[in-house]
Design a protein around this motif. Structure first.
Motif, PDB file in Angstrom:
ATOM      1  N   SER A  91      29.164  45.030  -0.577  1.00 34.64           N
ATOM      2  CA  SER A  91      29.049  46.228  -1.199  1.00 34.64           C
ATOM      3  C   SER A  91      30.647  46.614  -1.597  1.00 34.64           C
ATOM      4  N   THR A  92      31.516  45.640  -1.251  1.00 33.74           N
ATOM      5  CA  THR A  92      32.966  45.732  -1.767  1.00 33.74           C
ATOM      6  C   THR A  92      33.043  45.714  -3.469  1.00 33.74           C
ATOM      7  N   ASP A  93      33.708  46.567  -4.060  1.00 32.11           N
ATOM      8  CA  ASP A  93      33.602  46.857  -5.586  1.00 32.11           C
ATOM      9  C   ASP A  93      34.436  45.418  -5.933  1.00 32.11           C
ATOM     10  N   SER A  94      34.236  44.796  -6.883  1.00 30.35           N
ATOM     11  CA  SER A  94      34.796  43.596  -7.533  1.00 30.35           C
ATOM     12  C   SER A  94      36.278  44.009  -7.579  1.00 30.35           C
ATOM     13  N   GLU A  95      36.747  45.143  -8.115  1.00 36.07           N
ATOM     14  CA  GLU A  95      38.092  45.553  -8.727  1.00 36.07           C
ATOM     15  C   GLU A  95      39.204  45.407  -7.307  1.00 36.07           C
ATOM     16  N   VAL A  96      38.510  45.539  -6.065  1.00 33.93           N
ATOM     17  CA  VAL A  96      39.177  45.174  -4.954  1.00 33.93           C
ATOM     18  C   VAL A  96      39.726  43.806  -4.851  1.00 33.93           C
ATOM     19  N   ILE A  97      38.817  43.001  -5.015  1.00 37.26           N
ATOM     20  CA  ILE A  97      39.014  41.387  -5.113  1.00 37.26           C
ATOM     21  C   ILE A  97      39.952  40.838  -6.104  1.00 37.26           C
ATOM     22  N   PHE A  98      39.586  41.409  -7.385  1.00 36.58           N
ATOM     23  CA  PHE A  98      40.301  40.781  -8.699  1.00 36.58           C
ATOM     24  C   PHE A  98      41.118  41.994  -9.320  1.00 36.58           C
ATOM     25  N   ALA A  99      41.912  42.643  -8.404  1.00 38.53           N
ATOM     26  CA  ALA A  99      42.702  43.624  -8.833  1.00 38.53           C
ATOM     27  C   ALA A  99      44.094  42.878  -9.563  1.00 38.53           C
ATOM     28  N   ASN A 100      44.367  43.230 -10.679  1.00 40.94           N
ATOM     29  CA  ASN A 100      45.836  42.675 -11.358  1.00 40.94           C
ATOM     30  C   ASN A 100      45.539  41.231 -11.823  1.00 40.94           C
ATOM     31  N   THR A 101      44.136  41.273 -12.217  1.00 38.46           N
ATOM     32  CA  THR A 101      43.703  39.843 -12.749  1.00 38.46           C
ATOM     33  C   THR A 101      43.087  40.047 -14.094  1.00 38.46           C
ATOM     34  N   SER A 102      42.834  38.874 -14.669  1.00 36.45           N
ATOM     35  CA  SER A 102      41.916  39.090 -16.160  1.00 36.45           C
ATOM     36  C   SER A 102      40.472  39.199 -15.645  1.00 36.45           C
ATOM     37  N   ILE A 103      39.974  39.083 -14.625  1.00 42.61           N
ATOM     38  CA  ILE A 103      38.643  39.594 -14.413  1.00 42.61           C
ATOM     39  C   ILE A 103      38.595  40.943 -14.150  1.00 42.61           C
ATOM     40  N   THR A 104      38.325  41.705 -15.193  1.00 42.71           N
ATOM     41  CA  THR A 104      38.595  43.008 -15.069  1.00 42.71           C
ATOM     42  C   THR A 104      36.873  43.656 -15.316  1.00 42.71           C
ATOM     43  N   THR A 105      36.812  44.956 -15.152  1.00 44.76           N
ATOM     44  CA  THR A 105      35.748  45.538 -14.956  1.00 44.76           C
ATOM     45  C   THR A 105      35.188  45.704 -16.360  1.00 44.76           C
ATOM     46  N   ALA A 106      35.862  45.937 -17.398  1.00 43.00           N
ATOM     47  CA  ALA A 106      35.487  45.798 -18.902  1.00 43.00           C
ATOM     48  C   ALA A 106      34.652  44.517 -19.037  1.00 43.00           C
ATOM     49  N   ARG A 107      35.447  43.505 -18.890  1.00 39.83           N
ATOM     50  CA  ARG A 107      34.845  42.015 -19.046  1.00 39.83           C
ATOM     51  C   ARG A 107      33.514  41.846 -18.400  1.00 39.83           C
ATOM     52  N   LEU A 108      33.456  42.258 -17.013  1.00 39.04           N
ATOM     53  CA  LEU A 108      32.087  41.939 -16.406  1.00 39.04           C
ATOM     54  C   LEU A 108      30.925  42.708 -16.926  1.00 39.04           C
ATOM     55  N   GLU A 109      31.343  44.324 -17.169  1.00 35.91           N
ATOM     56  CA  GLU A 109      30.139  45.039 -18.067  1.00 35.91           C
ATOM     57  C   GLU A 109      29.838  44.363 -19.282  1.00 35.91           C
ATOM     58  N   GLN A 110      30.639  43.902 -20.132  1.00 34.64           N
ATOM     59  CA  GLN A 110      30.457  43.207 -21.306  1.00 34.64           C
ATOM     60  C   GLN A 110      29.493  41.861 -21.056  1.00 34.64           C
ATOM     61  N   LEU A 111      29.732  41.268 -19.916  1.00 34.93           N
ATOM     62  CA  LEU A 111      28.906  40.229 -19.531  1.00 34.93           C
ATOM     63  C   LEU A 111      27.779  40.602 -19.357  1.00 34.93           C
ATOM     64  N   LEU A 112      27.503  41.759 -18.484  1.00 35.63           N
ATOM     65  CA  LEU A 112      26.043  42.099 -18.126  1.00 35.63           C
ATOM     66  C   LEU A 112      25.472  42.673 -19.211  1.00 35.63           C
ATOM     67  N   ALA A 113      26.052  43.106 -20.429  1.00 32.96           N
ATOM     68  CA  ALA A 113      25.356  43.530 -21.401  1.00 32.96           C
ATOM     69  C   ALA A 113      24.975  42.387 -22.600  1.00 32.96           C
ATOM     70  N   THR A 114      25.909  41.526 -22.625  1.00 31.09           N
ATOM     71  CA  THR A 114      25.644  40.374 -23.604  1.00 31.09           C
ATOM     72  C   THR A 114      25.237  39.111 -23.123  1.00 31.09           C
ATOM     73  N   GLY A 115      25.441  38.860 -21.746  1.00 24.48           N
ATOM     74  CA  GLY A 115      24.993  37.731 -21.393  1.00 24.48           C
ATOM     75  C   GLY A 115      26.099  36.334 -21.637  1.00 24.48           C
ATOM     76  N   GLN A 116      27.126  36.797 -22.222  1.00 23.78           N
ATOM     77  CA  GLN A 116      27.936  35.702 -22.715  1.00 23.78           C
ATOM     78  C   GLN A 116      29.129  35.318 -21.601  1.00 23.78           C
ATOM     79  N   GLU A 117      28.769  34.086 -20.933  1.00 25.04           N
ATOM     80  CA  GLU A 117      29.775  33.706 -19.919  1.00 25.04           C
ATOM     81  C   GLU A 117      31.061  33.405 -20.335  1.00 25.04           C
ATOM     82  N   PHE A 118      32.055  33.352 -19.207  1.00 26.52           N
ATOM     83  CA  PHE A 118      33.376  32.819 -19.650  1.00 26.52           C
ATOM     84  C   PHE A 118      33.954  32.194 -18.373  1.00 26.52           C
ATOM     85  N   THR A 119      34.864  31.775 -18.855  1.00 30.73           N
ATOM     86  CA  THR A 119      35.816  30.755 -17.648  1.00 30.73           C
ATOM     87  C   THR A 119      37.301  31.227 -17.784  1.00 30.73           C
ATOM     88  N   ASP A 120      37.973  31.450 -16.768  1.00 24.70           N
ATOM     89  CA  ASP A 120      39.478  31.799 -16.825  1.00 24.70           C
ATOM     90  C   ASP A 120      40.036  30.842 -15.819  1.00 24.70           C
TER      91      ASP A 120
END
Length: 376
Positions: A55-84
Motif C-alpha cells: 500500500s506504499t504510494d509509488s511516489e515514496v519510492i520514486f521521488a525525484n526521478t523520471s518515474i512520475t505519477t503522470a507517466r504511470l497514469e498515462q501508462l494505465l490509460a494507454t498501455g504504452q510501456e517505457f524503459t528508463d
C-alpha cells in the motif's frame, strides 16, 4: 492436442511462483499506483519486506526521478510501456542505488495494473566509468609524453647554444646567458616531472604496514598543522609483491595532498583491509590489499573529480597537478587501481593491489601500532 483450459491449468503453478524466483526486482502497482506486490528480489533491493511495502504510494519510492505519477497514469490509460535507464533511487541518505526501470501494463482481475521491473546497474556503471576514465588517463599521459619530448629536444639545443654564447660575451652580458640556461633547466625539470617515473618497478615481497609507517615518519618531520594520524591496520595481511620505494612515493603524494587540503588539528586515517572479488579496470581479482587514505577536510571540487588523476589538474591555486598523476602511474605499474570518493567532510583515496594467494605470511605489527591515534 491439449485444450487451452488444460494448458492454463497446467502452467498456473509455474506462473504463480515464477516471480518469486526471478533475480530481477518486480513491483506491481494497482490503479491507485500503490504497491500491491514485490517479489523477494525487490524486497532485497528496497531493503523492505512486502508487508512494509504493501500500500506504499509509488511516489515514496520514486521521488525525484523520471518515474512520475503522470507517466504511470498515462501508462494505465494507454498501455504504452517505457524503459528508463540510469534512474537514481534514494530511499534514505544511506540507501541509494542506480537502476534501469521498465514499466508495462498488466491486468489482474480485469483491472489494469503497472508492472515495474528494476535492474540494479551500479556495479556495471562503476566498471564502465572506471574503464573509461582509465582509458582517458592513458590517452592524456601519452599526449603529455609526446609533447614533453617535443619540448625537451629543442631545450637541450637552446641550453647548449647559451653555454657557447656565454664564452663569447663579456662579463656584463653573462647574466643574460645565465638566465637562458637557468630557465632551460627549469623547463627541463618540469618536463621530466610531466613524464613521470619511467623505470620498471623492482618487485619484492614487502610488509605493507612497514611502508605506511615510513610514510608517517617522513611527514612527521614537517607537521606545522598538528595533523593527527589514525592508524587502522589489519595485522593478518600477508606480504605484498611491490616496489617499496614506488609504493611509498605513491602513498606519500596522497598524504601530502591531504595535509595541504585539511585544516589545522584535523585527522588523516590510514586503513588496511583484505578485499575479495574486486574488479580492476574490467579484470576480476580474487584477492587484493585495500589501502584507504581518509581525511575529514572540505572535499575535492566536484568539477575536477573525474579528471583528478590527469596531469596538471589540481584543486589548489598553487598546486602543480603532478602528485596524484604520478601516484596513479606508480600504482598502475603494480597492476593496481587508485580511485577517490569525496564529499565535504570525507575524502577517501583507495589503493587496490592484487594479492597472490600463495603470498608469504607477513609478521604482524606490534599491537601498539594497531588502531591507535598518533600525532604526525
Amino acid at each position: 492436442m491439449h485444450s487451452r483450459s488444460f494448458i492454463q491449468e497446467q502452467i498456473a503453478p509455474y506462473q504463480q511462483s515464477l516471480a518469486n524466483h526471478l533475480v530481477t526486482a518486480v513491483i506491481i502497482l494497482n490503479g491507485d499506483l500503490a504497491i500491491v506486490y514485490a517479489n523477494p528480489a525487490a524486497e532485497a533491493l528496497l531493503n523492505k519486506s512486502l508487508y512494509r511495502l504493501y500500500s506504499t504510494d509509488s511516489e515514496v519510492i520514486f521521488a525525484n526521478t523520471s518515474i512520475t505519477t503522470a507517466r504511470l497514469e498515462q501508462l494505465l490509460a494507454t498501455g504504452q510501456e517505457f524503459t528508463d535507464s540510469d534512474i537514481m533511487v534514494e530511499l534514505s541518505p544511506n540507501h541509494r542505488f542506480t537502476a534501469e526501470i521498465t514499466a508495462s501494463s498488466v491486468e489482474f482481475k480485469k483491472t489494469p495494473h503497472v508492472l515495474l521491473e528494476l535492474k540494479q546497474i551500479d556495479q556495471q556503471k562503476q566498471i564502465s566509468l572506471e574503464v573509461f576514465q582509465h582509458q582517458q588517463w592513458l590517452a592524456a599521459r601519452d599526449l603529455i609524453k609526446g609533447l614533453a619530448h617535443e619540448i625537451k629536444n629543442p631545450l637541450g639545443g637552446l641550453r647548449g647554444a647559451a653555454q657557447l654564447l656565454s664564452k663569447e660575451v663579456n662579463n656584463d652580458q653573462q647574466e643574460y646567458t645565465s638566465m637562458i640556461i637557468e630557465q632551460a633547466d627549469r623547463l627541463t625539470n618540469l618536463v621530466d616531472r610531466l613524464l613521470g617515473p619511467n623505470q620498471l618497478p623492482q618487485i619484492q615481497a614487502q610488509n605493507i604496514h612497514g611502508i605506511l609507517e615510513k610514510v608517517c615518519k617522513l611527514v612527521s618531520y614537517s607537521n606545522e598543522k598538528n595533523i593527527h594520524l589514525l592508524r587502522d591496520y589489519d595485522p593478518s595481511i600477508p606480504a605484498v609483491e611491490c616496489d617499496q620505494e614506488k609504493l611509498q612515493q605513491a602513498v606519500l603524494n596522497i598524504v601530502n595532498n591531504a595535509i595541504q587540503a585539511i585544516d589545522e588539528g584535523n585527522t588523516i586515517t590510514l586503513k588496511t583491509r583484505i578485499a575479495s572479488n574486486k574488479t580492476i579496470y574490467g579484470k576480476r581479482i580474487k584477492l587484493a590489499v585495500h589501502i584507504s587514505i581518509i581525511d575529514n577536510g572540505p572535499g575535492i571540487p566536484s568539477e575536477i573529480q573525474d579528471t583528478l588523476f590527469y596531469p596538471m589538474v589540481s584543486g589548489r591555486s598553487n598546486g602543480t597537478g603532478l602528485g596524484l598523476s604520478i601516484s596513479q602511474t606508480l600504482i598502475n605499474q603494480h597492476q593496481g587501481k587508485l580511485s577517490c570518493h569525496s564529499i565535504p567532510g570525507h575524502t577517501e583515496f583507495t589503493i587496490l593491489l592484487p594479492l597472490k594467494q600463495q603470498a608469504l605470511k607477513q609478521q604482524p605489527l606490534p599491537q601498539a601500532l594497531l588502531s591507535q591515534e598518533n600525532k604526525l
